[in-house]
Scaffold this motif. Structure first.
Motif, PDB file in Angstrom:
ATOM      1  N   TRP A  99       0.813  -1.206   0.000  1.00 11.67           N
ATOM      2  CA  TRP A  99       0.000   0.000   0.000  1.00 11.67           C
ATOM      3  C   TRP A  99       0.848   1.258   0.000  1.00 11.67           C
ATOM      4  O   TRP A  99       2.025   1.228   0.361  1.00 11.67           O
ATOM      5  CB  TRP A  99      -0.932   0.009   1.211  1.00 11.67           C
ATOM      6  CG  TRP A  99      -0.216   0.080   2.532  1.00 11.67           C
ATOM      7  CD1 TRP A  99       0.344  -0.959   3.220  1.00 11.67           C
ATOM      8  CD2 TRP A  99       0.038   1.252   3.305  1.00 11.67           C
ATOM      9  NE1 TRP A  99       0.927  -0.505   4.381  1.00 11.67           N
ATOM     10  CE2 TRP A  99       0.746   0.850   4.467  1.00 11.67           C
ATOM     11  CE3 TRP A  99      -0.272   2.604   3.150  1.00 11.67           C
ATOM     12  CZ2 TRP A  99       1.151   1.752   5.443  1.00 11.67           C
ATOM     13  CZ3 TRP A  99       0.133   3.506   4.128  1.00 11.67           C
ATOM     14  CH2 TRP A  99       0.826   3.068   5.258  1.00 11.67           C
ATOM     15  N   GLU A 100       0.218   2.354  -0.384  1.00  6.83           N
ATOM     16  CA  GLU A 100       0.819   3.689  -0.300  1.00  6.83           C
ATOM     17  C   GLU A 100      -0.231   4.621   0.267  1.00  6.83           C
ATOM     18  O   GLU A 100      -1.407   4.524  -0.090  1.00  6.83           O
ATOM     19  CB  GLU A 100       1.259   4.177  -1.670  1.00  6.83           C
ATOM     20  CG  GLU A 100       1.853   5.577  -1.686  1.00  6.83           C
ATOM     21  CD  GLU A 100       3.129   5.700  -0.878  1.00  6.83           C
ATOM     22  OE1 GLU A 100       3.086   6.297   0.220  1.00  6.83           O
ATOM     23  OE2 GLU A 100       4.176   5.203  -1.330  1.00  6.83           O
ATOM     24  N   GLY A 101       0.184   5.509   1.168  1.00  7.68           N
ATOM     25  CA  GLY A 101      -0.720   6.492   1.751  1.00  7.68           C
ATOM     26  C   GLY A 101      -0.155   7.887   1.622  1.00  7.68           C
ATOM     27  O   GLY A 101       1.045   8.096   1.795  1.00  7.68           O
ATOM     28  N   VAL A 102      -1.030   8.846   1.299  1.00  7.90           N
ATOM     29  CA  VAL A 102      -0.628  10.230   1.065  1.00  7.90           C
ATOM     30  C   VAL A 102      -1.673  11.153   1.677  1.00  7.90           C
ATOM     31  O   VAL A 102      -2.874  10.901   1.545  1.00  7.90           O
ATOM     32  CB  VAL A 102      -0.516  10.509  -0.457  1.00  7.90           C
ATOM     33  CG1 VAL A 102      -0.188  11.961  -0.739  1.00  7.90           C
ATOM     34  CG2 VAL A 102       0.495   9.598  -1.113  1.00  7.90           C
ATOM     35  N   VAL A 103      -1.224  12.217   2.317  1.00  8.08           N
ATOM     36  CA  VAL A 103      -2.155  13.237   2.802  1.00  8.08           C
ATOM     37  C   VAL A 103      -2.501  14.155   1.634  1.00  8.08           C
ATOM     38  O   VAL A 103      -1.612  14.718   0.989  1.00  8.08           O
ATOM     39  CB  VAL A 103      -1.552  14.045   3.972  1.00  8.08           C
ATOM     40  CG1 VAL A 103      -2.447  15.223   4.337  1.00  8.08           C
ATOM     41  CG2 VAL A 103      -1.350  13.136   5.182  1.00  8.08           C
ATOM     42  N   LEU A 104      -3.796  14.265   1.374  1.00  7.99           N
ATOM     43  CA  LEU A 104      -4.316  15.189   0.366  1.00  7.99           C
ATOM     44  C   LEU A 104      -5.162  16.220   1.097  1.00  7.99           C
ATOM     45  O   LEU A 104      -5.946  15.863   1.986  1.00  7.99           O
ATOM     46  CB  LEU A 104      -5.189  14.463  -0.659  1.00  7.99           C
ATOM     47  CG  LEU A 104      -4.584  13.298  -1.426  1.00  7.99           C
ATOM     48  CD1 LEU A 104      -5.626  12.666  -2.338  1.00  7.99           C
ATOM     49  CD2 LEU A 104      -3.373  13.747  -2.224  1.00  7.99           C
ATOM     50  N   SER A 105      -5.002  17.479   0.720  1.00  9.76           N
ATOM     51  CA  SER A 105      -5.786  18.516   1.386  1.00  9.76           C
ATOM     52  C   SER A 105      -6.084  19.669   0.437  1.00  9.76           C
ATOM     53  O   SER A 105      -5.451  19.812  -0.610  1.00  9.76           O
ATOM     54  CB  SER A 105      -5.031  19.045   2.610  1.00  9.76           C
ATOM     55  OG  SER A 105      -3.916  19.815   2.220  1.00  9.76           O
ATOM     56  N   ALA A 106      -7.038  20.490   0.861  1.00  5.43           N
ATOM     57  CA  ALA A 106      -7.327  21.706   0.108  1.00  5.43           C
ATOM     58  C   ALA A 106      -6.111  22.631   0.122  1.00  5.43           C
ATOM     59  O   ALA A 106      -5.854  23.333  -0.854  1.00  5.43           O
ATOM     60  CB  ALA A 106      -8.547  22.410   0.698  1.00  5.43           C
ATOM     61  N   ASP A 107      -5.337  22.587   1.205  1.00  2.00           N
ATOM     62  CA  ASP A 107      -4.156  23.447   1.305  1.00  2.00           C
ATOM     63  C   ASP A 107      -3.016  22.990   0.407  1.00  2.00           C
ATOM     64  O   ASP A 107      -2.402  23.802  -0.284  1.00  2.00           O
ATOM     65  CB  ASP A 107      -3.670  23.523   2.755  1.00  2.00           C
ATOM     66  CG  ASP A 107      -4.616  24.304   3.647  1.00  2.00           C
ATOM     67  OD1 ASP A 107      -5.413  25.117   3.128  1.00  2.00           O
ATOM     68  OD2 ASP A 107      -4.574  24.085   4.868  1.00  2.00           O
ATOM     69  N   THR A 153      -2.706  -8.362   7.075  1.00  2.00           N
ATOM     70  CA  THR A 153      -1.722  -8.778   6.065  1.00  2.00           C
ATOM     71  C   THR A 153      -1.229  -7.568   5.276  1.00  2.00           C
ATOM     72  O   THR A 153      -0.040  -7.454   4.976  1.00  2.00           O
ATOM     73  CB  THR A 153      -2.336  -9.805   5.092  1.00  2.00           C
ATOM     74  OG1 THR A 153      -2.804 -10.916   5.852  1.00  2.00           O
ATOM     75  CG2 THR A 153      -1.338 -10.276   4.065  1.00  2.00           C
ATOM     76  N   VAL A 154      -2.144  -6.661   4.942  1.00  2.00           N
ATOM     77  CA  VAL A 154      -1.773  -5.451   4.208  1.00  2.00           C
ATOM     78  C   VAL A 154      -1.097  -4.469   5.162  1.00  2.00           C
ATOM     79  O   VAL A 154      -0.095  -3.855   4.826  1.00  2.00           O
ATOM     80  CB  VAL A 154      -3.011  -4.826   3.525  1.00  2.00           C
ATOM     81  CG1 VAL A 154      -2.640  -3.534   2.812  1.00  2.00           C
ATOM     82  CG2 VAL A 154      -3.633  -5.823   2.541  1.00  2.00           C
ATOM     83  N   GLY A 155      -1.643  -4.300   6.354  1.00  2.00           N
ATOM     84  CA  GLY A 155      -1.000  -3.501   7.399  1.00  2.00           C
ATOM     85  C   GLY A 155      -0.976  -2.000   7.179  1.00  2.00           C
ATOM     86  O   GLY A 155       0.008  -1.345   7.515  1.00  2.00           O
ATOM     87  N   ILE A 156      -2.045  -1.448   6.666  1.00  2.00           N
ATOM     88  CA  ILE A 156      -2.094   0.004   6.456  1.00  2.00           C
ATOM     89  C   ILE A 156      -2.028   0.705   7.805  1.00  2.00           C
ATOM     90  O   ILE A 156      -2.724   0.341   8.744  1.00  2.00           O
ATOM     91  CB  ILE A 156      -3.374   0.410   5.700  1.00  2.00           C
ATOM     92  CG1 ILE A 156      -3.385  -0.245   4.318  1.00  2.00           C
ATOM     93  CG2 ILE A 156      -3.477   1.939   5.586  1.00  2.00           C
ATOM     94  CD1 ILE A 156      -4.701  -0.123   3.589  1.00  2.00           C
ATOM     95  N   GLN A 157      -1.201   1.715   7.879  1.00  2.00           N
ATOM     96  CA  GLN A 157      -1.044   2.503   9.106  1.00  2.00           C
ATOM     97  C   GLN A 157      -1.943   3.739   9.013  1.00  2.00           C
ATOM     98  O   GLN A 157      -1.487   4.847   8.737  1.00  2.00           O
ATOM     99  CB  GLN A 157       0.419   2.867   9.316  1.00  2.00           C
ATOM    100  CG  GLN A 157       1.285   1.648   9.528  1.00  2.00           C
ATOM    101  CD  GLN A 157       2.764   1.966   9.527  1.00  2.00           C
ATOM    102  OE1 GLN A 157       3.184   3.110   9.438  1.00  2.00           O
ATOM    103  NE2 GLN A 157       3.567   0.927   9.619  1.00  2.00           N
ATOM    104  N   TRP A 158      -3.242   3.514   9.234  1.00  2.00           N
ATOM    105  CA  TRP A 158      -4.216   4.598   9.177  1.00  2.00           C
ATOM    106  C   TRP A 158      -3.996   5.545  10.366  1.00  2.00           C
ATOM    107  O   TRP A 158      -3.856   5.086  11.489  1.00  2.00           O
ATOM    108  CB  TRP A 158      -5.636   4.044   9.256  1.00  2.00           C
ATOM    109  CG  TRP A 158      -6.044   3.192   8.102  1.00  2.00           C
ATOM    110  CD1 TRP A 158      -6.043   1.834   8.057  1.00  2.00           C
ATOM    111  CD2 TRP A 158      -6.547   3.629   6.838  1.00  2.00           C
ATOM    112  NE1 TRP A 158      -6.520   1.396   6.847  1.00  2.00           N
ATOM    113  CE2 TRP A 158      -6.831   2.479   6.072  1.00  2.00           C
ATOM    114  CE3 TRP A 158      -6.791   4.887   6.283  1.00  2.00           C
ATOM    115  CZ2 TRP A 158      -7.342   2.549   4.787  1.00  2.00           C
ATOM    116  CZ3 TRP A 158      -7.305   4.944   4.991  1.00  2.00           C
ATOM    117  CH2 TRP A 158      -7.570   3.788   4.258  1.00  2.00           C
TER     118      TRP A 158
END
Length: 183
Positions: A99-107, A153-158
């Motif tokens: 997985w890949e995680g990214v912060v998306l924002s209006a800013d 198994t995927v282990g997303i760090q939410w």
């Protein structure tokens, strides 16, 4: 270039940062231009549908995908902030299940390209968030599938302190070893 494109740990998942023109009046940027998108990413895609959602803090939507008619998604936030996630569900990929995680924002005005063959979801970090995305195929509810957001198994760090607010279908989503995947 109208965008700065950054490859993530999953090479097909791309962060696009638009060139923003701002002054005392506010700002302007092109959120999408087909010619520039193709030139910057090397992807010649045809978007056929735009979607817009608004969610409260702690709402987690996903991880969704379509097993037939897979959708590529170009996603962004116009109000608030989310943690956006893509999971590679292509069995033949060396990154299968990663997985890949990214912060998306209006800013930050970032956009994320989530290719076909990936599950996608996000959790709202701000009080509310408005989320817009373009898709490369139409929504086909009969082919929609969900990967469990908390699959160990995927282990997303939410980045969620308490249990997120889920739709009923997301609460009963399947783990990676049981979901339908792409070849």
């Amino acid at each position: 270039m109208p965008y700065t494109v950054t490859q993530t740990r999953l090479p097909e998942v791309l962060i696009l940062e638009p060139k923003v023109f701002g002054d005392a009046r506010g700002f302007f940027f092109e959120s999408f231009n087909a010619r520039d998108f193709c030139q910057c990413t090397g992807l010649d895609v045809n978007f056929v549908q735009d979607n817009h959602s608004k969610s409260a803090k702690g709402v987690l939507r996903g991880l969704h995908y379509q097993i037939q008619h897979p959708q590529g998604k170009l996603v962004r936030v116009t109000q608030g902030e989310v943690f956006d996630v893509a999971v590679d569900l292509r069995k033949s990929s060396p990154n299968f299940g990663k997985w890949e995680g990214v912060v998306l924002s209006a800013d930050n005005k970032r956009q994320l390209w989530v290719p076909p063959g990936f599950a996608h979801g996000f959790v709202v970090l701000s009080e509310t968030a408005e989320f817009l995305y373009k898709t490369t195929d139409y929504y086909h509810p009969e082919f929609e599938r969900s990967l469990l957001w908390s699959d160990p198994t995927v282990g997303i760090q939410w980045p969620v302190g308490n249990a997120p607010l889920l739709a009923a279908k997301d609460a009963v989503a399947l783990v990676l070893e049981k979901v339908e995947v792409f070849p």
